[in-house]
Design a protein around this motif. Structure first.
Motif, mmCIF file in Angstrom:
data_model
loop_
_atom_site.group_PDB
_atom_site.id
_atom_site.type_symbol
_atom_site.label_atom_id
_atom_site.label_comp_id
_atom_site.label_asym_id
_atom_site.label_seq_id
_atom_site.Cartn_x
_atom_site.Cartn_y
_atom_site.Cartn_z
ATOM 1 N N PRO A 194 0.816 -1.211 0.000
ATOM 2 C CA PRO A 194 0.000 0.000 0.000
ATOM 3 C C PRO A 194 0.858 1.272 0.000
ATOM 4 O O PRO A 194 1.983 1.278 0.510
ATOM 5 C CB PRO A 194 -0.808 -0.119 1.291
ATOM 6 N N ASP A 195 0.308 2.335 -0.571
ATOM 7 C CA ASP A 195 1.017 3.615 -0.600
ATOM 8 C C ASP A 195 1.322 4.120 0.809
ATOM 9 O O ASP A 195 2.290 4.844 1.015
ATOM 10 C CB ASP A 195 0.205 4.665 -1.358
ATOM 11 N N SER A 196 0.504 3.726 1.772
ATOM 12 C CA SER A 196 0.725 4.160 3.153
ATOM 13 C C SER A 196 1.935 3.483 3.786
ATOM 14 O O SER A 196 2.368 3.865 4.867
ATOM 15 C CB SER A 196 -0.522 3.877 3.997
ATOM 16 N N PHE A 197 2.506 2.482 3.117
ATOM 17 C CA PHE A 197 3.689 1.787 3.627
ATOM 18 C C PHE A 197 4.918 2.364 2.939
ATOM 19 O O PHE A 197 5.339 1.904 1.887
ATOM 20 C CB PHE A 197 3.566 0.277 3.387
ATOM 21 N N GLY A 216 5.382 4.924 1.114
ATOM 22 C CA GLY A 216 5.197 5.421 -0.245
ATOM 23 C C GLY A 216 4.872 4.356 -1.270
ATOM 24 O O GLY A 216 4.796 4.637 -2.462
ATOM 25 N N ARG A 234 1.696 -4.197 9.324
ATOM 26 C CA ARG A 234 0.899 -3.409 8.371
ATOM 27 C C ARG A 234 0.761 -4.138 7.039
ATOM 28 O O ARG A 234 -0.309 -4.129 6.436
ATOM 29 C CB ARG A 234 1.521 -2.030 8.153
ATOM 30 N N HIS A 236 -2.696 -5.768 5.437
ATOM 31 C CA HIS A 236 -3.080 -5.372 4.083
ATOM 32 C C HIS A 236 -3.301 -6.606 3.197
ATOM 33 O O HIS A 236 -4.290 -6.675 2.464
ATOM 34 C CB HIS A 236 -2.000 -4.461 3.476
#
Length: 92
Positions: free
Chosen positions: A60-63, A65, A79, A83
């Motif tokens: 994910p982008d939240s990881f 970037g 995380r 996901h």
């Protein structure tokens, strides 16, 4: 364990995760926490077990970037585990 061979280093460096982005490689260790960014032009090679490969939708982008692809020891990053579990639930 993913290994990065960089231009400016004599020996390869091992990490718990290596995320390949458009302009950089993000290298991560879970314990102790470490995040290192290497410009793509300074990376000679990334070596890893193919079983650790994750595609862009699996990171994910939240990881940090996100990534075009990455090599991740999933059991070391909650995380990413959550996901991937969410992705599995959506596919059913």
């Amino acid at each position: 364990m993913p290994t990065v061979f960089a231009v400016d280093e004599y020996e390869a460096q091992e990490y718990d995760a290596v995320l390949v982005q458009e302009n950089a490689v993000v290298c991560l260790n879970a314990d102790p926490p470490l995040a290192r960014v290497i410009p793509f032009q300074k990376v000679n090679h990334v070596d890893s077990d193919p079983e650790l490969l994750l595609t862009d939708s699996e990171v994910p982008d939240s990881f940090f970037g996100g990534a075009e692809y990455g090599f991740v020891e999933v059991d070391k990053f909650e995380r990413i585990q959550r996901h991937l579990e969410d992705i599995d639930k959506e596919q059913y």
